[in-house]
Write a protein that holds these residues in place. Structure first.
Motif, PDB file in Angstrom:
ATOM      1  N   THR A  19       0.836  -1.291  -0.069  1.00 38.55           N
ATOM      2  CA  THR A  19      -0.107  -0.047  -0.046  1.00 38.55           C
ATOM      3  C   THR A  19       0.984   1.279   0.161  1.00 38.55           C
ATOM      4  O   THR A  19       0.705   2.249  -0.869  1.00 38.55           O
ATOM      5  CB  THR A  19      -0.763  -0.128   1.210  1.00 38.55           C
ATOM      6  OG1 THR A  19      -1.896  -1.075   1.206  1.00 38.55           O
ATOM      7  CG2 THR A  19      -1.877   1.413   1.080  1.00 38.55           C
ATOM      8  N   GLU A  20       1.844   1.184   0.679  1.00 36.91           N
ATOM      9  CA  GLU A  20       2.863   2.328   0.813  1.00 36.91           C
ATOM     10  C   GLU A  20       3.559   2.663  -0.359  1.00 36.91           C
ATOM     11  O   GLU A  20       3.369   3.663  -0.930  1.00 36.91           O
ATOM     12  CB  GLU A  20       3.781   2.207   1.970  1.00 36.91           C
ATOM     13  CG  GLU A  20       3.454   2.238   3.389  1.00 36.91           C
ATOM     14  CD  GLU A  20       3.030   4.060   3.596  1.00 36.91           C
ATOM     15  OE1 GLU A  20       3.590   4.714   3.230  1.00 36.91           O
ATOM     16  OE2 GLU A  20       1.872   3.953   4.232  1.00 36.91           O
ATOM     17  N   ALA A  21       3.991   1.511  -1.343  1.00 35.96           N
ATOM     18  CA  ALA A  21       4.628   1.624  -2.201  1.00 35.96           C
ATOM     19  C   ALA A  21       3.493   2.236  -3.474  1.00 35.96           C
ATOM     20  O   ALA A  21       4.028   2.963  -4.322  1.00 35.96           O
ATOM     21  CB  ALA A  21       5.143   0.253  -2.837  1.00 35.96           C
ATOM     22  N   GLN A  22       2.313   1.727  -3.183  1.00 32.80           N
ATOM     23  CA  GLN A  22       1.447   2.104  -4.311  1.00 32.80           C
ATOM     24  C   GLN A  22       1.108   3.600  -4.127  1.00 32.80           C
ATOM     25  O   GLN A  22       0.878   4.337  -5.118  1.00 32.80           O
ATOM     26  CB  GLN A  22       0.235   1.297  -4.256  1.00 32.80           C
ATOM     27  CG  GLN A  22       0.106  -0.119  -4.712  1.00 32.80           C
ATOM     28  CD  GLN A  22      -0.857  -0.857  -4.304  1.00 32.80           C
ATOM     29  OE1 GLN A  22      -1.945  -0.690  -3.295  1.00 32.80           O
ATOM     30  NE2 GLN A  22      -1.347  -2.176  -5.041  1.00 32.80           N
ATOM     31  N   MET A  23       0.877   4.032  -3.034  1.00 32.02           N
ATOM     32  CA  MET A  23       0.825   5.396  -2.666  1.00 32.02           C
ATOM     33  C   MET A  23       2.026   6.443  -3.278  1.00 32.02           C
ATOM     34  O   MET A  23       1.704   7.401  -3.820  1.00 32.02           O
ATOM     35  CB  MET A  23       0.623   5.768  -0.905  1.00 32.02           C
ATOM     36  CG  MET A  23      -0.869   5.164  -0.700  1.00 32.02           C
ATOM     37  SD  MET A  23      -1.139   5.204   1.082  1.00 32.02           S
ATOM     38  CE  MET A  23      -0.712   6.956   1.751  1.00 32.02           C
ATOM     39  N   VAL A  28       4.243  10.276  -7.167  1.00 27.43           N
ATOM     40  CA  VAL A  28       5.366  10.158  -8.094  1.00 27.43           C
ATOM     41  C   VAL A  28       4.655  10.401  -9.453  1.00 27.43           C
ATOM     42  O   VAL A  28       5.071  11.441 -10.340  1.00 27.43           O
ATOM     43  CB  VAL A  28       6.450   9.222  -8.091  1.00 27.43           C
ATOM     44  CG1 VAL A  28       7.333   9.193  -9.289  1.00 27.43           C
ATOM     45  CG2 VAL A  28       7.131   9.052  -6.850  1.00 27.43           C
ATOM     46  N   SER A  29       3.802   9.561  -9.807  1.00 24.48           N
ATOM     47  CA  SER A  29       2.963   9.792 -11.154  1.00 24.48           C
ATOM     48  C   SER A  29       2.452  11.248 -11.243  1.00 24.48           C
ATOM     49  O   SER A  29       2.416  11.823 -12.197  1.00 24.48           O
ATOM     50  CB  SER A  29       2.101   8.609 -11.433  1.00 24.48           C
ATOM     51  OG  SER A  29       1.243   8.864 -12.802  1.00 24.48           O
ATOM     52  N   GLY A  30       1.670  11.589 -10.132  1.00 23.81           N
ATOM     53  CA  GLY A  30       0.807  12.705 -10.080  1.00 23.81           C
ATOM     54  C   GLY A  30       2.225  13.954 -10.395  1.00 23.81           C
ATOM     55  O   GLY A  30       1.841  15.002 -11.174  1.00 23.81           O
ATOM     56  N   LEU A  31       2.974  14.021  -9.720  1.00 20.31           N
ATOM     57  CA  LEU A  31       4.178  14.956  -9.742  1.00 20.31           C
ATOM     58  C   LEU A  31       4.719  14.898 -11.200  1.00 20.31           C
ATOM     59  O   LEU A  31       4.971  16.118 -11.746  1.00 20.31           O
ATOM     60  CB  LEU A  31       5.285  14.902  -8.773  1.00 20.31           C
ATOM     61  CG  LEU A  31       5.081  15.041  -7.279  1.00 20.31           C
ATOM     62  CD1 LEU A  31       5.974  14.628  -6.571  1.00 20.31           C
ATOM     63  CD2 LEU A  31       4.678  16.424  -7.174  1.00 20.31           C
ATOM     64  N   LEU A  32       4.858  13.797 -11.881  1.00 14.97           N
ATOM     65  CA  LEU A  32       5.490  13.761 -13.295  1.00 14.97           C
ATOM     66  C   LEU A  32       4.619  14.418 -14.182  1.00 14.97           C
ATOM     67  O   LEU A  32       4.728  15.061 -15.082  1.00 14.97           O
ATOM     68  CB  LEU A  32       5.902  12.268 -13.628  1.00 14.97           C
ATOM     69  CG  LEU A  32       7.224  11.947 -12.999  1.00 14.97           C
ATOM     70  CD1 LEU A  32       7.293  10.421 -13.186  1.00 14.97           C
ATOM     71  CD2 LEU A  32       8.440  12.474 -13.378  1.00 14.97           C
TER      72      LEU A  32
END
Length: 73
Positions: A19-23, A28-32
């Motif tokens: 869950t932590e890795a998915q968050m 990161v995806s949102g920032l990119l």
């Protein structure tokens, strides 16, 4: 007897770690995506400024050569 914790493979992440890795991946995806959008905006602005500058340069060259911008030739 061994408990369930001891039977679990040590190299498999727990559900909490997943869950932590998915968050983190989502953040990161949102920032990119945000940075890509900013970059796209900057590129569009630079192209627009370049087109205006190119038109101004063309008009200035025509004026220096003795033609007015309305001549279109």
């Amino acid at each position: 007897m061994m408990s369930d914790d001891h039977n679990k493979a040590p190299d498999l992440p727990s559900s909490f770690e997943k869950t932590e890795a998915q968050m983190r991946a989502k953040r990161v995806s949102g920032l990119l995506d945000s940075q890509q959008n900013k970059l796209d905006d900057k590129i569009a602005t630079m192209r627009a400024v370049g087109a205006v500058d190119k038109a101004r340069l063309g008009a200035a060259l025509k004026m220096m050569m003795g033609k007015t911008p309305e001549d279109k030739s």
